[in-house]
Scaffold this motif. Structure first.
Motif, PDB file in Angstrom:
ATOM      1  N   GLY A  34      18.692   3.180  12.891  1.00  0.00           N
ATOM      2  CA  GLY A  34      18.239   3.092  14.154  1.00  0.00           C
ATOM      3  C   GLY A  34      16.345   3.488  14.487  1.00  0.00           C
ATOM      4  O   GLY A  34      16.350   4.465  15.072  1.00  0.00           O
ATOM      5  N   GLY A  35      15.997   2.153  14.603  1.00  0.00           N
ATOM      6  CA  GLY A  35      14.891   1.498  14.706  1.00  0.00           C
ATOM      7  C   GLY A  35      13.836   1.882  15.821  1.00  0.00           C
ATOM      8  O   GLY A  35      15.006   1.912  16.545  1.00  0.00           O
ATOM      9  N   ASP A  57      29.440  14.330  20.810  1.00  0.00           N
ATOM     10  CA  ASP A  57      30.554  14.035  20.722  1.00  0.00           C
ATOM     11  C   ASP A  57      30.784  12.776  20.909  1.00  0.00           C
ATOM     12  O   ASP A  57      29.950  11.568  21.928  1.00  0.00           O
ATOM     13  CB  ASP A  57      30.880  15.017  22.203  1.00  0.00           C
ATOM     14  N   LEU A  58      30.583  12.484  19.632  1.00  0.00           N
ATOM     15  CA  LEU A  58      31.538  10.566  19.895  1.00  0.00           C
ATOM     16  C   LEU A  58      32.544   9.891  20.013  1.00  0.00           C
ATOM     17  O   LEU A  58      33.705  10.265  19.227  1.00  0.00           O
ATOM     18  CB  LEU A  58      29.953  10.079  18.387  1.00  0.00           C
ATOM     19  N   THR A  59      32.597   9.658  21.398  1.00  0.00           N
ATOM     20  CA  THR A  59      34.411   8.520  21.010  1.00  0.00           C
ATOM     21  C   THR A  59      34.528   7.259  21.426  1.00  0.00           C
ATOM     22  O   THR A  59      35.471   7.142  21.721  1.00  0.00           O
ATOM     23  CB  THR A  59      35.030   9.813  22.404  1.00  0.00           C
ATOM     24  N   SER A  69      28.535  -0.371  15.352  1.00  0.00           N
ATOM     25  CA  SER A  69      28.586   0.111  15.982  1.00  0.00           C
ATOM     26  C   SER A  69      27.236   0.903  16.866  1.00  0.00           C
ATOM     27  O   SER A  69      26.495   1.893  16.400  1.00  0.00           O
ATOM     28  CB  SER A  69      29.695   1.279  16.470  1.00  0.00           C
ATOM     29  N   ARG A  70      26.498   0.611  18.029  1.00  0.00           N
ATOM     30  CA  ARG A  70      25.855   0.766  18.775  1.00  0.00           C
ATOM     31  C   ARG A  70      25.475   2.451  19.214  1.00  0.00           C
ATOM     32  O   ARG A  70      24.898   3.237  18.951  1.00  0.00           O
ATOM     33  CB  ARG A  70      24.952   0.633  19.965  1.00  0.00           C
ATOM     34  N   PHE A  71      26.578   3.584  18.694  1.00  0.00           N
ATOM     35  CA  PHE A  71      26.966   4.083  19.082  1.00  0.00           C
ATOM     36  C   PHE A  71      26.632   5.144  17.841  1.00  0.00           C
ATOM     37  O   PHE A  71      26.021   6.312  18.039  1.00  0.00           O
ATOM     38  CB  PHE A  71      28.425   4.980  20.214  1.00  0.00           C
ATOM     39  N   VAL A  72      27.202   4.482  17.063  1.00  0.00           N
ATOM     40  CA  VAL A  72      26.846   5.178  15.264  1.00  0.00           C
ATOM     41  C   VAL A  72      25.327   5.569  15.354  1.00  0.00           C
ATOM     42  O   VAL A  72      24.243   6.254  14.889  1.00  0.00           O
ATOM     43  CB  VAL A  72      27.678   4.588  14.663  1.00  0.00           C
ATOM     44  N   ASP A  73      24.490   3.487  15.379  1.00  0.00           N
ATOM     45  CA  ASP A  73      22.734   3.459  15.657  1.00  0.00           C
ATOM     46  C   ASP A  73      22.569   4.294  16.557  1.00  0.00           C
ATOM     47  O   ASP A  73      21.119   4.980  16.187  1.00  0.00           O
ATOM     48  CB  ASP A  73      23.134   2.385  15.314  1.00  0.00           C
ATOM     49  N   LEU A 123      29.085   2.192   7.275  1.00  0.00           N
ATOM     50  CA  LEU A 123      29.490   3.441   6.505  1.00  0.00           C
ATOM     51  C   LEU A 123      27.530   3.699   5.674  1.00  0.00           C
ATOM     52  O   LEU A 123      27.906   4.267   5.544  1.00  0.00           O
ATOM     53  CB  LEU A 123      30.322   3.211   5.335  1.00  0.00           C
ATOM     54  N   LYS A 124      27.833   2.582   5.940  1.00  0.00           N
ATOM     55  CA  LYS A 124      26.051   2.973   5.273  1.00  0.00           C
ATOM     56  C   LYS A 124      25.441   3.556   6.624  1.00  0.00           C
ATOM     57  O   LYS A 124      24.301   4.190   6.160  1.00  0.00           O
ATOM     58  CB  LYS A 124      25.201   1.271   5.364  1.00  0.00           C
ATOM     59  N   VAL A 125      25.359   3.512   7.710  1.00  0.00           N
ATOM     60  CA  VAL A 125      24.805   3.953   8.319  1.00  0.00           C
ATOM     61  C   VAL A 125      25.158   5.695   8.222  1.00  0.00           C
ATOM     62  O   VAL A 125      24.490   6.835   8.230  1.00  0.00           O
ATOM     63  CB  VAL A 125      25.128   3.653  10.506  1.00  0.00           C
ATOM     64  N   PHE A 126      26.301   5.744   8.067  1.00  0.00           N
ATOM     65  CA  PHE A 126      26.629   7.689   7.506  1.00  0.00           C
ATOM     66  C   PHE A 126      26.223   7.910   6.392  1.00  0.00           C
ATOM     67  O   PHE A 126      25.928   9.196   6.846  1.00  0.00           O
ATOM     68  CB  PHE A 126      28.412   7.454   7.695  1.00  0.00           C
TER      69      PHE A 126
END
Length: 180
Positions: A34-35, A57-59, A69-73, A123-126
């Motif tokens: 998330g830079g 709310d991530l769907t 995923s750009r949404f996770v990031d 997974l690394k982002v989570f």
């Protein structure tokens, strides 16, 4: 005159390009993901003295399952943007509820590889989000609808009764709802 104008535009363009390239992404809260960049001219910024309560709310499913995923990031970006503005980690309360097509980002490596032929890049982002204090949850109803079990997922996720009830539980507690 034409050469002078061309030269001036050339110098302006490259000096602006150099300024943009000279910035290095920053990761004040979520390390490595998330830079974000400082915007010196910004007059609208988060208030570093406030506590922020945010429910994401991530769907949205990943656009490319071989990439993060750009949404996770974007969850990491949102947290880092607050941090860059002076909001400390202890004043940033973030909950993420994944449901719908978004839940596949939570698959453990074994199950992600079966489905998408690569290990799960999310997974690394989570892990970084959890280390930064985010509470990551998955909708139990979505698991059943997609014939998934808790054991199919990243072990750091909590199972919620449903995304709908998670939203109706936390919004009245003062959490602002963001939809990704």
């Amino acid at each position: 005159m034409k050469n002078l104008l061309s030269t001036a535009l050339f110098v302006l363009f490259f000096s602006l390009a150099f300024q943009v390239q000279a910035q290095t992404p920053q990761f004040p809260i979520v390390k490595g993901f998330g830079g974000i960049y400082e915007i010196p001219d910004a007059t609208e910024r988060p208030d570093g003295t406030l506590e922020y309560k945010i429910l994401v709310d991530l769907t949205s499913p990943s656009e490319d399952n071989k990439q993060i995923s750009r949404f996770v990031d974007n969850v990491a970006r949102m947290m880092n943007l607050h941090g860059l503005a002076g909001v400390t980690k202890d004043r940033l309360k973030v909950k993420v509820i994944l449901h719908g097509g978004g839940i596949f980002a939570l698959l453990n490596d074994e199950n992600y590889k079966k489905r998408f032929e690569v290990e799960n890049p999310n997974l690394k982002v989570f892990e970084a989000l959890k280390a930064a204090g985010a509470d990551v949850m998955v909708c139990g109803q979505s698991l059943i609808a997609r014939n998934l079990k808790t054991s199919d997922l990243w072990p750091g996720v909590r199972v919620a009764h449903s995304a709908l009830t998670t939203i109706t539980t936390y919004v009245p507690q003062g959490y602002i709802l963001l939809k990704f």
